[in-house]
Design an enzyme around this catalytic site. Structure first.
Site, PDB file in Angstrom:
ATOM      1  N   HIS A  34      -6.519  -2.467  15.737  1.00 10.18           N
ATOM      2  CA  HIS A  34      -7.875  -2.539  15.608  1.00 10.18           C
ATOM      3  C   HIS A  34      -8.765  -1.187  16.294  1.00 10.18           C
ATOM      4  O   HIS A  34      -9.136  -0.463  15.681  1.00 10.18           O
ATOM      5  CB  HIS A  34      -8.503  -3.920  16.239  1.00 10.18           C
ATOM      6  CG  HIS A  34      -9.782  -3.938  15.563  1.00 10.18           C
ATOM      7  ND1 HIS A  34     -10.344  -3.984  14.665  1.00 10.18           N
ATOM      8  CD2 HIS A  34     -10.900  -4.291  16.760  1.00 10.18           C
ATOM      9  CE1 HIS A  34     -11.556  -4.159  14.652  1.00 10.18           C
ATOM     10  NE2 HIS A  34     -11.895  -4.480  15.966  1.00 10.18           N
ATOM     11  N   ASP A  51     -19.684  -6.643  19.621  1.00 12.31           N
ATOM     12  CA  ASP A  51     -19.756  -8.195  19.031  1.00 12.31           C
ATOM     13  C   ASP A  51     -18.651  -9.074  19.730  1.00 12.31           C
ATOM     14  O   ASP A  51     -18.552 -10.279  19.365  1.00 12.31           O
ATOM     15  CB  ASP A  51     -19.786  -8.402  17.580  1.00 12.31           C
ATOM     16  CG  ASP A  51     -18.458  -7.633  16.963  1.00 12.31           C
ATOM     17  OD1 ASP A  51     -17.895  -6.655  17.480  1.00 12.31           O
ATOM     18  OD2 ASP A  51     -17.926  -7.944  15.698  1.00 12.31           O
ATOM     19  N   HIS A  52     -17.796  -8.409  20.576  1.00  8.78           N
ATOM     20  CA  HIS A  52     -16.987  -9.320  21.315  1.00  8.78           C
ATOM     21  C   HIS A  52     -17.344  -9.245  22.928  1.00  8.78           C
ATOM     22  O   HIS A  52     -16.594 -10.098  23.599  1.00  8.78           O
ATOM     23  CB  HIS A  52     -15.454  -8.614  21.120  1.00  8.78           C
ATOM     24  CG  HIS A  52     -15.107  -8.957  19.629  1.00  8.78           C
ATOM     25  ND1 HIS A  52     -14.527 -10.132  19.114  1.00  8.78           N
ATOM     26  CD2 HIS A  52     -15.458  -8.358  18.396  1.00  8.78           C
ATOM     27  CE1 HIS A  52     -14.255 -10.002  18.000  1.00  8.78           C
ATOM     28  NE2 HIS A  52     -14.790  -8.963  17.444  1.00  8.78           N
ATOM     29  N   GLU A  59      -9.101 -13.959  13.199  1.00 12.79           N
ATOM     30  CA  GLU A  59     -10.303 -13.580  12.626  1.00 12.79           C
ATOM     31  C   GLU A  59     -10.044 -13.502  11.152  1.00 12.79           C
ATOM     32  O   GLU A  59      -8.851 -13.624  10.707  1.00 12.79           O
ATOM     33  CB  GLU A  59     -10.586 -11.977  13.129  1.00 12.79           C
ATOM     34  CG  GLU A  59      -9.407 -11.189  12.717  1.00 12.79           C
ATOM     35  CD  GLU A  59     -10.029  -9.862  12.172  1.00 12.79           C
ATOM     36  OE1 GLU A  59     -11.052  -9.846  11.426  1.00 12.79           O
ATOM     37  OE2 GLU A  59      -9.460  -8.618  12.220  1.00 12.79           O
ATOM     38  N   HIS A 105     -15.077 -15.623  12.598  1.00 12.03           N
ATOM     39  CA  HIS A 105     -15.076 -14.073  12.394  1.00 12.03           C
ATOM     40  C   HIS A 105     -14.884 -13.711  11.171  1.00 12.03           C
ATOM     41  O   HIS A 105     -14.203 -12.784  10.427  1.00 12.03           O
ATOM     42  CB  HIS A 105     -14.263 -13.305  13.232  1.00 12.03           C
ATOM     43  CG  HIS A 105     -14.548 -11.710  13.595  1.00 12.03           C
ATOM     44  ND1 HIS A 105     -14.504 -10.942  12.629  1.00 12.03           N
ATOM     45  CD2 HIS A 105     -15.361 -11.282  14.536  1.00 12.03           C
ATOM     46  CE1 HIS A 105     -14.975  -9.584  13.019  1.00 12.03           C
ATOM     47  NE2 HIS A 105     -15.543  -9.898  14.255  1.00 12.03           N
TER      48      HIS A 105
END
Lengths: 599, 658
Positions: free
Chosen positions: A157, A72-73, A203, A414
């Site tokens: 992350h 998704d990035h 985000e 996000h």
């Protein structure tokens, strides 16, 4: 007034297909280039026609930055660079550069080979796209061009995830990508210095969540897995190949060892072993503890976890299976899910966030009858558990990052609109900064107020700082200089130097005023009285009586002559230059009032 | 701007730079050649060494025979080996703000500096430098501590006594400053003061100076440093290489436009070609093994050994050596091999690409996997069980004075079948061998030094064009043994400034400008005026704020409104407070236009007289005269302030303010 413009093409009040356009000081930067897991049509990619209708993207964008390898990035990157067409630089960290093409290839295979889509990017396009990638180190200042510089910070992350600072002159933006403010079993916590950006784009996946301690969640997770296995059930844990999977593997591996459990643990797809290799080779990106002990024991070499074969799913007896992808939207995890869903002894544990539209999202929101392809209805009897292991910052973490970076404005992406709204208010209240949350396609404009850097001649600066000891806070000292502007260079020099450099002569402007004073005494006595009078009043000035009979106050000259007609009147000639205007003017008006009665 | 030179060793530098208001130490190399004066430390009792005769003076006095031993005509100190520290008296080292490390070989004196001088600053180094530097220190401490030596000799250091000794002991410098090795707690304390940095990271020091490490191409994580303010740039080049080995290539472009370039750490063997040496290394190794002999390679546990293993990896099968065991013996052997595989970001492009696959960047992973290469922490334990001959052993220390290498020298020295191959260039191999003489074993000298040679230096200097070059004095003359080789020295214009140990240099540059920031509201208030085509100017009156070495100009505060009190003002209340300077003026006043202006403003009786230098303008009724000359104007009037101010403003209209 200079401004920064931000337009999300994706991830505006949404999770998925992150893609944010930033214009700062004449530079255009695209942050992330993701795909949306919830869609299979045009909406899965950002709408790049927004950037330019007929020009080339390369002409319009100065660079593209990818924060981490999650699809998704970065999922739209080959489409963007090879099919729409972009030849400029793409920046990402080394681990991202290493892992990103593998996930893209995986994604391509599922889409083209399994779903049979055409008009999708090819393997060659992924390779060509990756050739445009420039790998960056943490904290390295990368000069994109003469004005634009970027710098990566550690984001936690997933392996190689980074936050990026984008800076032009005094103006700057920080984009967090996805980040995690608490260290976990394999990664460290995100960190940034007090860089005071004009704008922080953060985000906000867990904008309203404050998560309990990690230990509790881990204990819960292990307990649930253990119980299910004990009663002979099968546990399905849908994960993405890299990231949470490794953390949970480490967790289960140590638990199995401690409890001496025998039930098999499998990890689906060939990616795993490769994935673990990446973790071994990029161990400097993991947390302190793993880095310190890796020589003795590499945490990514698992004893209990074996590769999964499709046939194993039908084996009797308990087992634990990690399968990809993590949102149950396709692939092996979905296949296994369909096989096991009917048995209430089994359990599926969703360890991360699920995008709307995915099977994962549906079962998490309580749906127990799912419509599968071909109108088939799948009844879910197995237990469904959700455990937030995804490594996003929670509300507390987001606030903590804002405190660290001290931005002048915050912009949320996000996340879901409702939750963002809540966090936005909290941020505005606590930090008194403006907080924005634009939807996709909506532009936010932020006014900046940059300082202007100028070269000051050392002579002038030294003169100013040398005058007094410490500047008195109440009486700030004024500095005088001349700002020379030539082409794009700004230089602040002393007026004398400015004249000299321009080849100009100084023009001296002088005033001489005649002041009449009634005083019958001899001239020199009058002078003496004037001298004493001035000396008494002008305590801070240098007042001198010169041998030739004149008086000076600083550089102002006062001479006395007798009036040609009236002996009782003396004429004082007060002479000063324009630079002493104030003092000169003051002196004449002072003398005009006459001298005090002699004492 | 000063440079304090604390070390005279050109490849183990230690300099302190006073730059603006900061004190920056560049490297702290430890000169270990001093250990060559000592007897080796054997791991197991060596009958040969313990039977060496004590040294006797010419006059027969024997008072030194406990401290000094003689071996084949050379005299050695029988004591714990000691190192020659950088100068600690030249300046107060507690004033050092930061230490910049360029590579792991140049940080070996760090514990002496950070733990014994009152140092309270920060050390900056890259992650590979710190990790591998730690391994080197660990190995050093370990190899000295595991062989406790009762004796610590000091009589010979007495100046009067030293005079009587034979060379090279007689000529050893600063023996009173020689120190024993540090301990692990000191190493850990020193390393805890290091802050990790990455290439091209800009690090601000006190707002005054910015330092940036750049890849230097010599070793994993090795860096050159840029030390700069907004206007001055010093480049510190230390241990750089242009050869393609395993590290990331050298960043040359960023060294451009330096005011001063400090050049240290050039190759120690300018006449040897590293590629040729590697070839010779391989062939000598193969020949010895084929003849049934053993090969000993004294080496550091990191660095060139990676390249040698890679060469052997490609070479052994074709040379028929696949069955010969390779042993790597060091307390840090395992760590070194493991660490080399995890620094992908610091490696050359080819190796990086392998990591992306993902495969280990160095082929020694495969050598280990296939059991061709085995590593052991020491000769004791597992090694003694696995040990098979003929074999190849890589082990330290290259000085041959301590570490497991001492054991192998004693073991293999008597047989001419065996070969010792010297690859590390830091020690003279003849000196290193001296306490082992007489020796039957073959000795091969293949020094591999990938650092810059003089041809590369002159090319580099042409390319980056620094205004001044500063270097150790050794580089400004041909090597003492080859005085005709004038090509083996630095040749640049202007000639390089040279330094020697304990010297203070004044660096030749002058600052003229400083950065200052104009606040936006002040910038808005400025009124630029184009004075010449393309050049505009604005006069600035502003308040200067200086904090943390950063200067900012702000709008002056508005003068407070005088309180409307009825209190009678004292005369002194009106005294102008501070000397607020008016701008300078420039330009000239054309008399005709001036007169016209006067008339327009109601002066009807203007009379003009010519003078030698200009004109006099008379206002008859006001008894006022104005002298106009090329570069001056003089207004002479009665005390009529409104009139004077009016005339002043009319004059100013014709002039430009500066």
């Amino acid at each position: 007034m200079p401004e920064i413009k931000v337009t999300p093409l994706g991830a505006g009040q949404d999770v998925g297909r992150s893609c944010i356009l930033v214009s700062i000081a004449g530079k255009n930067v695209m942050l992330d280039c993701g795909m949306h897991m919830g869609y299979n049509d045009d909406r899965r990619f950002p709408d790049f026609s927004y950037i330019t209708q007929n020009g080339r993207l390369t002409d319009f964008l100065d660079c593209v930055i990818i924060s981490h390898f999650h699809l998704d990035h970065c999922g739209a990157l080959p489409y963007f660079s090879e099919m729409v067409g972009y030849d400029g630089p793409i920046y990402m960290t080394h681990p991202t550069k290493a892992i990103c093409p593998i996930l893209l290839e995986d994604y391509r295979k599922i889409t083209v080979d399994k779903k049979g889509e055409t008009n999708f990017f090819t393997s060659q396009m992924i390779k060509d796209c990756m050739k445009k990638v420039v790998a960056v180190h943490l904290h390295q200042t990368v000069q994109v061009d003469e004005e634009l510089e970027i710098k990566a910070y550690y984001a936690g992350h997933v392996l190689g995830a980074a936050m990026f600072q984008i800076k032009v002159g005094c103006e700057s933006v920080v984009y967090t990508g996805d980040y995690n403010m608490t260290p976990d079993r394999h990664l460290g916590a995100a960190w940034i210095d007090k860089c005071r950006p004009d704008l922080l784009i953060s985000e906000s996946t867990y904008a309203t969540t404050i998560r309990d301690s990690k230990r509790c969640r881990e204990r819960d997770f292990l307990k649930k897995v253990h119980e299910t296995v004990e009663r002979g059930g099968k546990v399905l844990i849908p994960v993405f190949a890299l990231g949470r999977a490794q953390e949970l593997c480490i967790l289960l591996e140590t638990f199995w060892e401690r409890m001496n459990l025998k039930a098999p643990i499998y990890f689906s797809t060939g990616l795993t072993e490769k994935a673990n290799h990446y973790y071994k080779l990029f161990i400097t990106w993991t947390n302190q503890k793993i880095r310190k002990t890796f020589v003795q024991r590499n945490m990514f070499e698992f004893k209990h976890i074996k590769a999964f074969d499709r046939a194993f799913a039908d084996n009797p007896g308990p087992m634990v299976v990690f399968a990809t992808p993590g949102m149950l939207h396709a692939g092996q995890s979905l296949q296994i899910f369909r096989k096991w869903a009917g048995n209430e002894k089994n359990m599926v544990i969703m360890p991360g966030y699920c995008v709307q539209g995915t099977v994962g999202h549906k079962i998490l929101s309580g749906q127990r009858k799912l419509e599968m392809e071909g109108r088939q209805i799948l009844e879910v009897k197995m237990q469904v558990e959700y455990m937030s292991f995804s490594a996003h910052a929670d509300a507390k973490g987001i606030m903590q990052l804002i405190r660290q970076a001290e931005p002048r404005n915050v912009l949320l992406v996000h996340g879901e609109a409702k939750k963002m709204e809540f966090l936005k208010q909290k941020i505005e209240q606590e930090f008194h900064v403006s907080c924005y949350m634009p939807a996709n396609g909506e532009t936010t404009t932020i006014l900046t107020n940059p300082c202007i850097p100028v070269d000051i001649s050392l002579g002038l600066l030294k003169r100013e700082t040398a005058i007094g000891p410490l500047p008195d806070a109440k009486k700030p000292k004024l500095m005088h200089g001349t700002l020379l502007m030539k082409d794009n260079s700004f230089r602040l020099v002393s007026p004398e130097q400015a004249l000299k450099e321009l080849g100009l002569a100084e023009h001296q402007l002088r005033f001489t005023c005649r002041v009449h004073i009634q005083d019958p005494r001899k001239e020199h006595e009058t002078v003496l009285r004037v001298y004493n009078h001035l000396k008494g009043i002008l305590k801070d000035y240098s007042v001198q009586h010169l041998p030739d009979g004149s008086i000076t106050v600083e550089s102002i000259l006062i001479q006395a002559t007798a009036h040609s007609e009236d002996q009782g009147t003396k004429v004082l000639l007060v002479s000063w230059t324009y630079q002493d205007e104030e003092l000169g003017s003051y002196l004449t008006s002072l003398l005009k009032k006459g001298l005090p009665q002699s004492t | 701007f000063f440079q304090y030179c604390l070390s005279g060793h050109p490849t183990l530098p230690c300099n302190v730079l006073k730059f603006k208001s900061t004190t920056i130490m560049l490297d702290c190399g430890l000169d270990m050649t001093s250990t060559l004066n000592f007897l080796p430390l054997p791991l197991v009792q060596s009958p040969r060494l313990s039977k060496l005769p004590g040294w006797v003076l010419k006059d027969g006095s024997t008072f030194l025979d406990k401290e000094l031993k003689e071996c084949s005509g050379h005299v050695f100190v029988d004591s714990v080996p000691e190192f020659c520290l950088p100068e600690t008296e030249l300046l107060d080292l507690s004033t050092v703000d930061v230490i910049l490390i360029s590579n792991y070989h140049c940080m070996m004196a760090l514990p002496y500096i950070t733990e014994y001088t009152g140092f309270t600053g920060t050390v900056y180094a890259t992650e590979p430098t710190v990790q591998i530097g730690r391994l080197l220190m660990e190995e050093l401490v370990n190899s000295i501590e595991r062989v406790p030596k009762a004796q610590s000799a000091s009589t010979w250091k007495n100046k009067e006594v030293q005079r009587l000794l034979p060379a090279p002991l007689k000529d050893a410098v600063e023996v009173s400053m020689w120190r024993k090795c540090y301990t692990m707690p000191e190493v850990n304390a020193a390393l805890s003061k290091i802050q990790l940095v990455g290439y091209s990271q800009k690090i601000e020091l006190f707002g005054a100076v910015q330092v940036t490490p750049l890849s230097s191409g010599y070793a994993l994580g090795s860096s050159n440093w840029i030390i700069q303010s907004h206007y001055e740039k010093v480049s510190y080049v230390s241990g750089s290489s242009l050869l393609t080995t395993h590290p990331q290539p050298m960043d040359q472009a960023s060294l451009k436009n330096s005011d001063v370039l400090i050049l240290t750490g050039l190759t120690q063997i300018p006449t040897a070609n590293p590629d040729g040496m590697v070839g010779e290394f391989c062939s000598n190794l193969a020949m010895t093994v084929r003849n049934g002999g053993n090969v000993l390679v004294p080496c550091y546990p990191s660095g060139v050994i990676y390249d040698l293993l890679e060469c052997l990896y490609q070479y052994i099968d074709s040379a028929g050596l696949s069955n010969v065991p390779f042993y790597f013996i060091s307390p840090v052997a395992n760590s070194s091999l493991e660490f080399s595989q995890i620094f992908a970001e610091w490696l050359c492009h080819n190796k990086q690409t392998k990591v992306y696959l993902p495969e280990p960047p160095f082929p020694h992973a495969e050598l280990i996997q296939t059991n061709k290469l085995k590593h052991y922490p020491s000769i004791h334990g597992d090694f003694s069980n696995d040990f098979k001959q003929p074999c190849v052993v890589f082990t330290g220390h290259p000085s041959l004075r301590f570490g497991d290498v001492v054991h192998f020298m004693e073991l293999w020295g008597k047989s001419s079948l065996n070969t010792v191959i010297f690859t590390e260039p830091d020690f003279s191999y003849l000196d290193a061998l001296a306490p082992y003489q007489p020796l039957a074993m073959k000795c091969v000298y293949c020094p591999i030094d990938t650092r810059l040679n003089f041809i590369q230096v002159s090319k580099l200097l042409k390319e980056v064009q620094p205004l001044h070059v500063v270097c150790p004095e050794q580089y400004t003359q041909p090597p003492p043994t080859q005085s005709h080789r004038t090509d083996l020295m630095i040749d640049c214009q202007p000639p390089a400034m040279s330094y020697r140990r304990a010297e203070v240099l004044t660096l030749p540059y002058k600052r003229r400008y400083e950065k200052i920031e104009i606040m936006p509201d002040l910038a808005d208030s400025l009124v630029p005026l184009e004075i010449k085509p393309g050049i505009s100017l604005a006069t600035v009156s502003a308040v200067l704020h200086t904090k943390d070495n950063k200067h900012v100009l702000q709008l002056p505060p508005k003068p407070p409104q005088p309180p409307a009190s009825k209190k009678r003002k004292r005369v002194s209340d009106d005294v102008p407070e501070c000397k607020s300077l008016k701008p300078l003026l420039s330009g000239s006043i054309p008399v005709d236009q001036f007169v016209q202006t006067l008339e327009k403003h109601g002066f009807s009786d203007v009379k003009v007289e010519d003078t030698a230098k200009g004109h006099i303008v008379l206002l008859q009724e006001a008894e006022t005269l104005i002298q106009l000359e090329e570069d001056s104007t003089h207004i002479i009037c009665d005390n009529d302030e409104p009139l004077r101010v009016k005339l002043r403003d009319l004059v100013l209209k014709f002039l430009q303010k500066f």
